[in-house]
Design an enzyme around this catalytic site. Structure first.
Site, short mmCIF file in Angstrom:
data_model
loop_
_atom_site.label_atom_id
_atom_site.label_comp_id
_atom_site.label_asym_id
_atom_site.label_seq_id
_atom_site.Cartn_x
_atom_site.Cartn_y
_atom_site.Cartn_z
N THR A 1 17.01 7.96 -8.84
CA THR A 1 17.39 9.25 -8.24
C THR A 1 18.84 9.28 -7.78
O THR A 1 19.40 8.25 -7.38
CB THR A 1 16.47 9.54 -7.02
OG1 THR A 1 17.00 10.65 -6.29
CG2 THR A 1 16.40 8.35 -6.07
N TYR B 1 13.56 7.25 0.93
CA TYR B 1 13.26 7.56 -0.48
C TYR B 1 14.33 6.94 -1.38
O TYR B 1 14.03 6.17 -2.30
CB TYR B 1 13.20 9.08 -0.66
CG TYR B 1 13.18 9.51 -2.10
CD1 TYR B 1 12.14 9.11 -2.94
CD2 TYR B 1 14.20 10.29 -2.62
CE1 TYR B 1 12.13 9.48 -4.28
CE2 TYR B 1 14.20 10.67 -3.96
CZ TYR B 1 13.16 10.26 -4.77
OH TYR B 1 13.17 10.63 -6.10
#
Ligand code: UDP
Length: 299
Positions: free
Chosen positions: A89, A113
Site C-alpha cells: 500500500t 495498517y
C-alpha cells in the site's frame, strides 16, 4: 483456488475456481490448501485495511496482516511454492512533504495498517534471501470503481471508504457524507488521494504473475495513476456523474490519515506495460454507482 476467512470478504465474489474457507493464522488449514491444490504462485490480498481502525486496534492489524502473512510465507515455502504477489500500500510511504512518491521513496508509515504492510515487504525480502521465494510487491494507491458487468463491487460492513459512503449519501442510505478535515495543507483543505480502478489493478496482477512466471527478478511497483484528487474534488465529480446532490457535512481529521498520497512512478508502465485506462475519476464513480444501484452480496 481462493483461500479466505470471510471475515470481511464475501463468498459471492468468488467467481472462478474452488473456494477454501480458512484463516491465514491457521497453519494447518494453509498446509491442507497447498497440499490439495499445489498452486504455482500465491497472490496475497488478505488484510484488514481500515487506517482509522488500525490506529485504535494495532494488535489486530499486526496479528492479522503481519503474523498472517508470515504464516502464509512459511506455508508457501514448506509446500515448495516460490512465487508470490503481494498487495502492499501507499500507506507505507506515510506523511511526506512535497515528495514525488516512487518506489525508492522513504517508507515511514504513520499508522499500524501501513506499518504491518511494510513489515511484510521486509519479510518477503528475507524469505527470498533464505528460501529463493521471488515476489512482486504492488503498492496500491486508492482502489475504487467496480466490475463494469455489475457482478463484483465494494461492499464493506461497516463501510469506511469515501466513494461508497458518498454514494450512500446520494441515494439516501445515509444522511450525509462527513468530510474528515478541511484544514489540511492542500489547495482546498481536504486530503488528496490517487484513485485507481479495481479492473486496472486486476490487469496489473495478471502482468505481475506473468513477470514471475517468466523468471524475472523480484520487483516492487506503485499502482497509481499519478493524478491526485481532493475529497472535495471527488464530491464535485460525483455530483456530475450521478446528476444528484451530495449531502455533505464537515468534521474533524480522522486519525492516521496522510495529507497527500499520489504516485510519482511510471515503473509499472515501463516494466509491466501497465496502462490504467479505466482509472479516470468519472469512470470509477460511474462504475461504483452502477454497482451501488444493483449489486449486493448475501453470503
Ligand atoms: N474520507 C472522508 N470521509 C469519509 C471517508 C473518507 O473525508 O467518510 C476521506 C479520508 O479522510 C481520506 C479519503 O477520503 O482522505 C479517502 O479515504 P478512504 O477511507 O476511502 O481511503 P484511505 O485513503 O483511508 O485508504
Amino acid at each position: 483456488m481462493t483461500f479466505d476467512n470471510l471475515v470481511t470478504g464475501w463468498k459471492d465474489s468468488v467467481k472462478f475456481g474452488p473456494f477454501f474457507q480458512g484463516d491465514l493464522l491457521d497453519r494447518a488449514a494453509l498446509d491442507e490448501a497447498f497440499a490439495t491444490y499445489q498452486p504455482a504462485a500465491v497472490m496475497h490480498f488478505a488484510a484488514l485495511s481500515q487506517v482509522g481502525e488500525s490506529i485504535h486496534d494495532p494488535g489486530r492489524y499486526w496479528r492479522n496482516n503481519f503474523q498472517g502473512s508470515l504464516t502464509l510465507l512459511e506455508a508457501a515455502v514448506a509446500a515448495g511454492c516460490d512465487q508470490f504477489v503481494f498487495s502492499s500500500t501507499c500507506a507505507t510511504y506515510g506523511e511526506q512533504d512535497n515528495v514525488v512518491l516512487d518506489e525508492t521513496s522513504a517508507q515511514q508509515p504513520i499508522n499500524a495498517y501501513g506499518a504491518s504492510k511494510l513489515a511484510t515487504e521486509h519479510a518477503l525480502r528475507n524469505f527470498e534471501t533464505a528460501h529463493g521465494l521471488r515476489h512482486v510487491i504492488f503498492r496500491y494507491f486508492n482502489v475504487a470503481g467496480a466490475d463494469p458487468d455489475g457482478d463484483i463491487g465494494e461492499f464493506h460492513q461497516p463501510e469506511t471508504h469515501l466513494i461508497p459512503l458518498m454514494l450512500d449519501a446520494i441515494s439516501g442510505k445515509r444522511d450525509a457524507l462527513t468530510i474528515y478535515g478541511t484544514d489540511y495543507e492542500t489547495p482546498d483543505g481536504t486530503c488528496i488521494r490517487d484513485y485507481v480502478h479495481v479492473c486496472d489493478l486486476v490487469d496489473a496482477h495478471v502482468a505481475g504473475l506473468q513477470w514471475l512466471l517468466d523468471g524475472k527478478p523480484s520487483e516492487v511497483f506503485n499502482l497509481g495513476t499519478g493524478s491526485g484528487f481532493s475529497v472535495r474534488e471527488v464530491i464535485n465529480h460525483s455530483r456530475r456523474v450521478t446528476n444528484a446532490e451530495v449531502p455533505v457535512t464537515t468534521g474533524t481529521r480522522r486519525a492516521g490519515d496522510c495529507t497527500k498520497l499520489v504516485s510519482g512512478s511510471t515503473r509499472a508502465n515501463s516494466e509491466l506495460g501497465w496502462r490504467p485506462d479505466r482509472s479516470t475519476l468519472d469512470t470509477m464513480i460511474a462504475d461504483a454507482w452502477q454497482w451501488h444501484k444493483t449489486g449486493h452480496y448475501t453470503e
